[in-house]
Structures are given as structure tokens and as C-alpha cells.
Design a protein around this motif. Structure first.
Motif, PDB file in Angstrom:
ATOM      1  N   GLU A 195      -4.197  -8.109  14.445  1.00  0.00           N
ATOM      2  CA  GLU A 195      -4.118  -8.460  13.026  1.00  0.00           C
ATOM      3  C   GLU A 195      -4.719  -7.330  12.226  1.00  0.00           C
ATOM      4  N   VAL A 236      -8.135  -7.314   6.445  1.00  0.00           N
ATOM      5  CA  VAL A 236      -7.898  -7.429   5.005  1.00  0.00           C
ATOM      6  C   VAL A 236      -9.254  -7.380   4.301  1.00  0.00           C
ATOM      7  N   ARG A 237      -9.283  -6.707   3.150  1.00  0.00           N
ATOM      8  CA  ARG A 237     -10.541  -6.644   2.386  1.00  0.00           C
ATOM      9  C   ARG A 237     -10.307  -7.207   1.002  1.00  0.00           C
ATOM     10  N   ILE A 238     -11.320  -7.800   0.458  1.00  0.00           N
ATOM     11  CA  ILE A 238     -11.208  -8.251  -0.932  1.00  0.00           C
ATOM     12  C   ILE A 238     -12.003  -7.264  -1.788  1.00  0.00           C
ATOM     13  N   GLY A 243     -11.857  -8.928  -6.242  1.00  0.00           N
ATOM     14  CA  GLY A 243     -11.023 -10.129  -6.274  1.00  0.00           C
ATOM     15  C   GLY A 243      -9.589  -9.903  -5.821  1.00  0.00           C
ATOM     16  N   VAL A 244      -9.230  -8.667  -5.442  1.00  0.00           N
ATOM     17  CA  VAL A 244      -7.850  -8.387  -5.014  1.00  0.00           C
ATOM     18  C   VAL A 244      -7.802  -8.247  -3.495  1.00  0.00           C
ATOM     19  N   LYS A 245      -6.824  -8.889  -2.873  1.00  0.00           N
ATOM     20  CA  LYS A 245      -6.663  -8.804  -1.433  1.00  0.00           C
ATOM     21  C   LYS A 245      -6.026  -7.462  -1.085  1.00  0.00           C
ATOM     22  N   MET A 246      -6.742  -6.653  -0.301  1.00  0.00           N
ATOM     23  CA  MET A 246      -6.247  -5.311   0.033  1.00  0.00           C
ATOM     24  C   MET A 246      -5.978  -5.218   1.531  1.00  0.00           C
ATOM     25  N   GLU A 247      -4.964  -4.435   1.896  1.00  0.00           N
ATOM     26  CA  GLU A 247      -4.682  -4.245   3.319  1.00  0.00           C
ATOM     27  C   GLU A 247      -4.458  -2.764   3.598  1.00  0.00           C
ATOM     28  N   ARG A 258       0.462  -3.713   8.890  1.00  0.00           N
ATOM     29  CA  ARG A 258       1.048  -4.926   9.462  1.00  0.00           C
ATOM     30  C   ARG A 258       2.492  -4.720   9.892  1.00  0.00           C
ATOM     31  N   PRO A 276      -3.238  -3.034  -2.386  1.00  0.00           N
ATOM     32  CA  PRO A 276      -3.026  -4.483  -2.539  1.00  0.00           C
ATOM     33  C   PRO A 276      -2.030  -5.026  -1.512  1.00  0.00           C
ATOM     34  N   HIS A 277      -2.296  -6.207  -1.063  1.00  0.00           N
ATOM     35  CA  HIS A 277      -1.507  -6.883  -0.043  1.00  0.00           C
ATOM     36  C   HIS A 277      -0.050  -6.999  -0.477  1.00  0.00           C
TER      37      HIS A 277
END
Ligand code: GTP
Ligand code: MG
Length: 604
Positions: free
Chosen positions: A384, A387-389, A392-396, A444, A472-473
Motif C-alpha cells: 500500500e 498517504v500523508r495528510i 488537511g489535504v490527503k497526499m500520496e 499506487r 494530492p490524492h
């Protein structure tokens, strides 16, 4: 003070680093006349030899015209980028190798960025100029543009260039000179590599960049001396990364030359040595003058981007093939790994479950491969991305992907990668029927793609990627198209049933292989999972039909390597790893439980 130069050899995978180090060793007269040495002698561990790649960085030393040159060979594969990062701080210059045909590749960018950031002015070695497709001038331009993009200073942009064929043992300052030997490279090293700063007169400051272990002397730190001297038997202060200080005695001091290591009494500023006597010594720790301990800055290494959960093997066949199977043993082994590898870490996430974070699938596979060779048994889940926040934004993590493919496949590859959220940034013809495609893709989207890519390009495509940045994701990416063929029985597979089942998909098992309820024995030709019985024997009638059994033709099964299996599995599956077998299984072995959870996720 001794006259010393310290360099690291850095490049994209396979551009010839280890081969060049071989030649530097040979041509400096480091080996005695009759010494038998393997090809790529620095790739000394088993997996490195088997795969022909460097995994761990290693140092050696040569003497040339009275100057000691310490050389660190580094791995080029992106998953081992952490090794390169920590080594760069230990040297005063780098040899940046670039393949004269392939040119700048993803990992070239990564290592150049790190080297320039640390202020190094690389010596650029355009290697493999013997290749028929080589285009050294174009590649020099590419390197220049890359340096420029990466914000190189004026001084760094005036990098020295050497043209070489490491394998054939020659290097030269311009393409029209004859092919002779590596003397032009040795001379350039002496001229361009800055002498170590610091002084023997100062208090000791040394930093560890690699660890080693010896059954007799214990933990060994391989380190660079930045100031002062260190002697056998001396008492010094070990300063850990968290600031903790412990006094200890140097019980062994080891010097390097060629492939030899030997005891030395003392070493001074600039040198690279191995030190024993400190049980808790780790990568990044400093040894200092006890009167005034001034540790060096701890090492910062790029964060892991991928994680895989290792867990205790709880399959019905658990404990039959391995020596170490318990949660405690797994924990101990992972802890010792992370001690020596600061680019990885792990956390316990539940009873017998450990989340291992690293830089890529290969890095984690190599760890698993080493463990199974040591007698461990365990299971691993689907990789997997981490993922980092951020605000407040989900980052990959995103990767830079470069593909070289025969022209006719580029259309289908672009389409496939599109479904995996790749964004094409460049497409250039490479000549002789090949096209180079460049993409930015969420990490991913790369999981499980290699096998498919090789099939798609009939084995002729080459793909390379390396970490770009967190972004960002990007939403859902496509995953495996095919379902699994799942055994619903425990026992031994029978040729007759495999024969009857083999047109349902691709089998992973052969007659007599042990199977269990919930084990994946093949890939279904359709998208759904299918429960099958691989142990059903033919009904015996009283009259033996002569030779009928021998007549069945079995298609050879697909042998799943650890990497294939890890790439193949979905979230509800696991790879069971033992010293003898690699099996794929459903997480939930019971068919009823599987159906219930499948329904739940469907309607979730
Ligand atoms: N044609 C040609 N091939 C070379 C040359 N130098 C190295 N090679 C070949 O390139 C391949 C890779 O060489 P290595 O020295 O293992 O490359 P590396 O950069 O150390 O690879 P990693 O450590 O895995 O990143 C080997 O098959 C070498 O024989 C060269 O000058 N010319
Ligand atoms: Mg190598």
C-alpha cells in the motif's frame, strides 16, 4: 595528514558503477598478480550476485600515486535510494555515471538532485561509449540541462566530463582520443576531488554510514572521520541520534584496501574506517572526543513511500517448512533490519502483525527473500502506498516513470497507464524502432504493473521509475482484472483435476503440491473468484482403462516468485512465504466468511 580523496559512484541502475569500481581496483594495482577476483567484486552478497544488482552501498580503497582514494559504490535501483542519500554526506565528490545511449534516467535525476543539494560538483562519466547506439554529445547536453533544472550553481554547471567504457577499462577526456586505460579518470579524480576538510589536530568527530556485524567482534560501524584521529584501545564518546551519550573503548579499528580488511592502530581526518566496541552503534551516530563531544548533524533520509504488512503465518500448513515462525522472532528480525537500514521502518499494528515501511516493492521483497533464506516463515499482504495528510489535504507519493518500448506498443501502454492515472509528460522517438514515454504517476498506479507491462511489450519494453514528490490524492486506480481460482479442499493436488480445471485460467500448482481450503491455486480467466476442487481423483472403475491417465497433458503451472506474487495479490489476499514455498491465499480461508465480506465491501 594523509593525502586522501573520498568519492561515491552514483547513477541510474545498470549504468555501470560496480563494473567501473572493478576496473579502478584492477588498474590501480590493488589486486596482486595472481589474485582471483569475481566480476563485479563489490556486489558481494548472494542476492546481489544472483540478480546482478547492487543493494547495499560498499566502500573500498585504492592507492594511486601515493594518494589514498576511498570509493563508495552505491545501488542504482530507486528502491535503494536511501543508501545513496546517506553515502553522499560521507564523500567530497561524486562520479556521476550516465549511460551514453540511455542518457538521463529517473534515478539519475534523483541522485543528481541529492548530490547538488549537498554542494557536490560531480565528475560526469559518460559510460558505455562502446555501445553502437551511444550518443555521448547528446547525453552531455541532457546532463547539463538536468543540472540547470535542478538549480546547479555556475561552478557545478562547469562539471568535468569523462568518456568511458568501464567494462573495457578505458576512459578519456575527449571522444577523439584513443581507447587506452583509466589513467585520465584517475588524474581527473586527483585534480577535481576536493581534499577532505578538517584536521588531525582537532577533537575527534566521526560519523557512521553503514553497519556490519561479526560473530566475534559484534557490531561494527563503518564511518568517515571528519576531524581528529582515532586509535585502537582509545576511549571515545558515542553520541546517538537522539543526543544520548555513552563512553566506550575502541576494541577494533579496521582499514580497507581493495577487497581486504585489516587491523590498523590509528586513522586520521578524511579516512573511512570500521570501528568496533560499541554495542548500540547505529547509522548516523557520531563518535566524538570525550573532552568536548561535538556530534555531526543526524542524517535526514527521504521518507518511505510504500508499506507491506508482515504477519505470523496462520495457514493450515504453518510451521512445517520454516525454523522461525513466532511473532517474537519476526519482531526481533525486523528490529535488527531497521537498525542497519534507516530508509525503512516498521510498527506493530496488531497481534502478530507488523507494518513495514520502505521505498518500494523490490526493497521489501529483498528483505522478505533474506528472511526466508534465514529460515523464517510469515505472510505478507498487498503493498500500500503511504498517504500523508498535509494541511488537511490527503497526499500520496507520485513517481516519475520512463518507458522505452518498441513503437507499436506505445498506444496500448499510454491507454493502460491512463487508467492508472498516469499523466504523460513527454514522448520522443529513440531511433531503431523505439519510443521513450515519460509519465508522472501515483505510486499506487505502479503496484502490480510490471508483469502486465512485460506481457504487453512482449518482454521488449523497459520501465524505470523513481520518487518525485507527494501530491494530492488522485482517486481510484484500476487494479487486477482477473479473479482467483480458490481451492475448497485440503490435501494434495491431483493431475486429473488440474487437467479438468486448467482451461478455467492459469494454474499456479502442479500435481502433489499441498493445497488447502482458501488457498489460491490459479488465476481465473474471468473477473470473479471461483471455488474449485483440485484434489478430486478420477472415479476408479473395476476395469482399468489402460494408459488413460498417462495421456492427460498438463500445461506447466505459472511459478510465482515472491515478486510476482506480491504484485499479483489484491487486498483480500496474502502471500505465504516459507523457506521452501511461495503460496498465495485468501486472507479469510473460510468460503462463507469470504462471501460475506465480499458482499459487505460491495455495498459499502
Ligand atoms: N557495453 C558496455 N556494457 C557495460 C559497460 N560497463 C558496464 N556494462 C554492463 O552493464 C551491466 C551493469 O553493470 P553494473 O556494473 O552492474 O551496473 P551498476 O551501475 O553497478 O548497477 P546497479 O548497482 O544495480 O545500479 C553489466 O552487464 C555490465 O557488464 C560498458 O562500458 N560498456
Ligand atoms: Mg552496482
Amino acid at each position: 595528514m594523509r593525502d586522501i580523496r573520498n568519492i561515491a559512484v552514483i547513477a541510474h541502475v545498470d549504468h555501470g558503477k560496480t563494473t567501473l569500481v572493478d576496473e579502478l581496483l584492477k588498474q590501480s594495482g590493488t589486486f596482486t598478480a595472481h589474485q582471483e577476483v569475481d566480476e563485479r567484486v563489490m556486489d558481494s552478497n548472494d542476492i546481489e550476485k544472483e540478480r546482478g544488482i547492487t543493494i547495499l552501498s560498499k566502500n573500498t580503497a585504492i592507492d594511486y600515486e601515493g594518494v589514498r582514494i576511498n570509493i563508495i559504490d552505491t545501488p542504482g535501483h530507486a528502491d535503494f535510494g536511501g543508501e545513496v542519500e546517506r553515502v553522499l554526506k560521507m564523500v567530497d565528490c561524486v562520479l556521476l555515471l550516465v549511460d551514453a545511449q540511455e542518457g538521463v534516467m529517473p534515478q539519475t535525476k534523483f541522485v543528481v538532485k541529492k548530490a547538488l543539494q549537498l554542494g557536490h560538483r560531480p565528475i560526469v562519466v559518460i559510460n558505455k561509449i562502446d555501445k553502437p547506439g551511444s550518443d555521448a554529445d547528446r547525453v552531455v547536453d541532457e546532463v547539463f540541462d538536468l543540472f540547470d533544472q535542478m538549480g546547479a550553481t555556475e561552478e557545478q554547471l562547469e562539471f568535468p566530463v569523462i568518456y568511458a567504457a568501464a567494462r573495457d577499462g578505458y576512459a578519456k577526456l575527449s571522444l577523439d582520443e584513443p581507447n587506452e586505460n583509466l589513467i585520465p579518470l584517475f588524474q581527473t579524480i586527483l585534480k577535481e576531488v576536493p581534499k577532505p576538510k578538517g584536521s588531525d589536530e582537532n577533537g575527534l568527530q566521526l560519523q557512521v554510514f553503514t553497519l556490519d556485524y561479526d560473530n566475534f567482534i559484534g557490531k561494527i560501524g563503518i564511518a568517515r572521520i571528519f576531524n581528529g584521529t582515532i586509535s585502537m584501545g582509545e576511549t571515545v564518546t558515542l553520541v546517538k541520534a537522539d543526543g544520548e551519550k555513552v563512553k566506550g573503548r575502541v576494541t577494533k579499528l579496521i582499514g580497507f584496501k581493495g577487497v581486504e580488511r585489516f587491523d590498523i592502530k590509528t586513522a586520521g581526518t578524511g579516512d573511512i574506517v570500521a570501528v568496533a566496541g560499541f554495542e548500540t552503534i547505529d547509522v548516523g551516530d557520531s563518535l566524538c572526543d570525550p573532552a568536548n563531544p561535538m556530534p555531526l548533524d543526524p542524517m535526514h533520509i527521504e521518507e518511505p513511500t510504500l508499506s507491506v504488512t508482515f504477519s505470523v503465518n496462520d495457514s493450515p500448513l504453518a510451521g512445517q517448512e520454516g525454523k522461525y515462525v513466532t511473532s517474537n522472532k519476526l519482531d526481533e528480525r525486523l528490529a535488527s533490519e531497521m537498525n542497519t537500514n534507516i530508509a525503512m521502518n516498521y510498527e506493530q499494528t496488531g497481534e502478530g502483525k507488523f507494518k513495514v515501511n520502505g521505498r518500494g516493492e523490490l526493497q521489501i521483497c529483498i528483505l522478505a527473500e533474506n528472511m526466508r533464506r534465514e529460515g523464517f516463515e510469515f505472510s505478507i499482504g498487498r503493498p500500500e502506498v503511504i498517504v500523508r495528510i498535509v494541511d488537511g489535504v490527503k497526499m500520496e507519493p507520485f513517481e516519475h516513470l520512463v518507458i522505452d518500448t518498441p513503437d507499436e506498443f506505445s498506444g496500448s501502454i499510454i491507454e493502460k497507464l491512463g487508467k492508472r492515472k498516469a499523466n504523460m509528460t513527454n514522448m520522443v522517438p529513440m531511433g531503431s524502432g523505439y519510443t521513450r514515454l515519460e509519465f508522472e504517476i501515483p505510486a499506487r498506479g505502479l503496484i502490480g504493473i510490471r508483469t502486465e507491462f512485460l506481457t504487453e511489450t512482449k518482454g521488449e519494453g523497459v520501465m524505470n521509475h523513481s520518487f518525485l514528490e507527494f501530491r494530492p490524492h488522485s482517486g481510484v486506480v484500476e487494479s487486477r482484472k482477473y479473479g482467483a481460482l480458490v481451492s475448497m479442499e485440503n490435501g494434495e493436488a491431483v493431475g486429473y483435476s488440474i487437467f479438468n480445471l486448467q482451461d478455467r485460467g492459469i494454474m499456479f500448482i502442479k500435481p502433489q503440491d499441498k493445497v488447502y481450503n482458501g488457498m489460491v491455486v490459479g488465476q481465473h480467466a474471468k473477473g470473479n473468484d471461483l471455488d474449485i476442487n483440485p484434489i478430486k481423483a478420477k472415479q476408479q472403475s473395476n476395469v482399468r482403462s489402460s494408459g488413460a491417465d498417462e495421456a492427460i497433458k498438463l500445461i506447466p503451472p505459472k511459478q510465482m516468485s515472491l515478486e510476482n506474487a506480491l504484485e499479483w495479490i489484491e487486498e483480500d489476499e496474502l502471500v505465504e512465504v516459507t523457506p521452501i514455498s511461495i503460496r498465495v491465499r485468501k486472507r479469510a480461508l473460510d468460503a462463507n466468511i469470504r462471501k460475506r465480506t465480499a458482499k459487505k465491501t460491495k455495498f459499502a
